[in-house]
Write an enzyme that holds these catalytic residues in place. Structure first.
Site, PDB file in Angstrom:
ATOM      1  CG  ASN A   1      -0.365  -0.078   2.540  1.00 29.41           C
ATOM      2  OD1 ASN A   1       0.613  -0.781   2.760  1.00 29.41           O
ATOM      3  ND2 ASN A   1      -0.938   0.644   3.486  1.00 29.41           N
TER       4      ASN A   1
ATOM      5  CE1 TYR B   1      -4.927  10.448   5.033  1.00 27.13           C
ATOM      6  CE2 TYR B   1      -7.032  11.453   5.546  1.00 27.13           C
ATOM      7  CZ  TYR B   1      -5.747  11.136   5.909  1.00 27.13           C
ATOM      8  OH  TYR B   1      -5.263  11.491   7.130  1.00 27.13           O
TER       9      TYR B   1
ATOM     10  CD  GLU C   1      -5.390  -5.678  -1.306  1.00 25.33           C
ATOM     11  OE1 GLU C   1      -4.623  -4.699  -1.123  1.00 25.33           O
ATOM     12  OE2 GLU C   1      -6.384  -5.890  -0.601  1.00 25.33           O
TER      13      GLU C   1
ATOM     14  CB  CYS D   1      -8.758  -4.383  -3.851  1.00 27.23           C
ATOM     15  SG  CYS D   1      -7.525  -3.113  -3.529  1.00 27.23           S
TER      16      CYS D   1
END
Length: 139
Positions: A45, A51, A58, A96
């Site tokens: 990540n 943000y 993933e 994801c």
């Protein structure tokens, strides 16, 4: 797949947590994505002070694979947890799961949530994203 191959995949995902950039959440995630060919793509990540500009481990692995022309996948291992805590079963977020759905057969693609090489849970994409929307819906 041999058990030793799964352990190696889990170890790669665990190692990728160390590359995580998580200064805001302090929640580090690593992923190891196995293509149908056996080739492995890893990801971590990467957070951002804005943000919405962050990217999950993933998706990082999938985007690396796709950018290299690979579109056929067997399974992914995901590991995650807080900097100062125990690892958790880090289930993929909805975005994801939808990215996985774009490239994977929901009935056969495996998602492995691992705390260690001995402590993990295995799901199919179909189990984690039932009644999904995929490319065939647009035909």
């Amino acid at each position: 797949m041999a058990e030793k191959d799964l352990k190696k995949l889990i170890e790669k995902a665990l190692d990728m947590r160390n590359s995580s950039y998580a200064p805001y959440s302090h929640y580090r995630v690593g992923a190891a994505l196995e293509a149908a060919s056996g080739q492995i793509f890893t990801g971590c990540n990467v957070e951002n002070s804005s943000y919405g500009a962050a990217n999950c481990a993933e998706r990082t692995a999938f985007f690396k694979a796709v950018s290299e022309g690979v579109h056929d996948f067997r399974r992914i291992v995901i590991t995650g947890g807080a900097d100062d805590g125990e690892l958790q079963y880090a289930s993929p977020c909805g975005i994801c799961r939808q990215v996985m759905r774009e490239f994977c057969d929901p009935a056969t693609f495996e998602i492995i949530l691992a705390k260690s090489t001995e402590d993990y849970k295995t799901y199919t994409l179909e189990q984690l994203l039932p009644e999904s929307f995929g490319p065939e819906n647009l035909l």
